[in-house]
Design a protein around this motif. Structure first.
Motif, mmCIF file in Angstrom:
data_model
loop_
_atom_site.group_PDB
_atom_site.id
_atom_site.type_symbol
_atom_site.label_atom_id
_atom_site.label_comp_id
_atom_site.label_asym_id
_atom_site.label_seq_id
_atom_site.Cartn_x
_atom_site.Cartn_y
_atom_site.Cartn_z
ATOM 1 N N TRP A 191 -4.654 27.192 4.234
ATOM 2 C CA TRP A 191 -5.830 27.689 3.541
ATOM 3 C C TRP A 191 -5.712 29.176 3.185
ATOM 4 N N CYS A 192 -4.661 29.831 3.619
ATOM 5 C CA CYS A 192 -4.490 31.278 3.479
ATOM 6 C C CYS A 192 -3.829 31.619 2.138
ATOM 7 N N LYS A 193 -4.596 32.229 1.246
ATOM 8 C CA LYS A 193 -4.084 32.574 -0.093
ATOM 9 C C LYS A 193 -2.915 33.544 -0.022
ATOM 10 N N SER B 79 1.551 27.578 12.673
ATOM 11 C CA SER B 79 0.369 27.365 11.840
ATOM 12 C C SER B 79 -0.942 27.555 12.590
ATOM 13 N N LEU B 80 -1.883 28.164 11.878
ATOM 14 C CA LEU B 80 -3.254 28.310 12.355
ATOM 15 C C LEU B 80 -4.201 27.452 11.523
ATOM 16 N N ASP C 288 -3.524 17.377 10.248
ATOM 17 C CA ASP C 288 -3.246 16.757 8.950
ATOM 18 C C ASP C 288 -3.093 17.811 7.849
ATOM 19 N N ARG C 289 -3.952 18.806 7.839
ATOM 20 C CA ARG C 289 -3.850 19.876 6.833
ATOM 21 C C ARG C 289 -2.557 20.668 7.027
ATOM 22 N N TRP C 290 -2.201 20.891 8.272
ATOM 23 C CA TRP C 290 -0.958 21.600 8.595
ATOM 24 C C TRP C 290 0.238 20.844 8.027
ATOM 25 N N LYS C 291 0.346 19.572 8.331
ATOM 26 C CA LYS C 291 1.480 18.769 7.858
ATOM 27 C C LYS C 291 1.493 18.654 6.334
ATOM 28 N N ALA C 292 0.332 18.512 5.729
ATOM 29 C CA ALA C 292 0.246 18.441 4.265
ATOM 30 C C ALA C 292 0.708 19.762 3.641
ATOM 31 N N ILE D 56 -3.183 37.163 8.528
ATOM 32 C CA ILE D 56 -2.051 36.300 8.221
ATOM 33 C C ILE D 56 -1.813 36.363 6.728
ATOM 34 N N PRO D 57 -0.582 36.243 6.292
ATOM 35 C CA PRO D 57 0.573 35.935 7.116
ATOM 36 C C PRO D 57 0.949 37.116 8.011
#
Length: 159
Positions: free
Chosen positions: A62-64, A89-90, A95-99, A130-131
């Motif tokens: 979600w981090c631009k 990952s944060l 599921d969002r992480w893997k995607a 982040i990053p």
């Protein structure tokens, strides 16, 4: 009196801007999640990359700023093939992480920080953005403690 005040200010500033050279015990024992769903400590992750330089990339899908930095990171990977790339990952859920890994075609080792932003690992490194890139020497010590872009001069000079 002015000299003492000046010395105190200089000392305080150097302490504030000093960087850690090792992770603390709490950070090393923080639990991460592998892509296969199993648990692993941060210490075990580092052990898997012993005797090699490692670039940690703390990110989220979600981090631009994280997403905007991926092309530059991929260029670093092409230029510095001797470095192991570890993504932490944060994301809000697995599921969002893997995607995100699949969507952005991120090459390296991937772990989910299940304890989140306020957990032992992120708290110990004073994570405020982040990053976040952390460069670890082959001897296991932290060489670059805080970079928020891959174009950071300290990061580039130490790779």
């Amino acid at each position: 009196m002015k000299k003492i005040t000046l010395l105190f200010c200089l000392f305080s500033t150097s302490v504030i801007f000093s960087q850690q050279t090792h992770f603390n015990k709490e950070a090393l024992q923080d639990k991460l999640v592998n892509l296969d769903g199993t648990s692993i400590t941060f210490a075990e992750v580092l052990k898997n990359h012993a005797n090699k330089p490692v670039l940690l990339d703390i990110w989220a899908s979600w981090c631009k700023d994280c997403i905007a930095g991926f092309p530059d990171l991929k260029n670093l990977q092409k230029k510095h093939k001797d470095v192991d790339y570890v993504f932490l990952s944060l994301d809000k859920d697995l599921d969002r992480w893997k995607a995100g890994i699949k969507k952005y075609d991120l090459k390296g080792d991937h772990y989910y920080i299940s304890s989140g932003w306020k957990g032992p690992l992120c708290s110990s490194i004073d994570l405020d953005w982040i990053p976040r890139y952390i460069l670890i020497n082959a001897d296991g010590s932290i060489q670059v403690y805080k970079a928020i872009t891959t174009s950071d001069n300290q990061l580039k000079n130490n790779l």
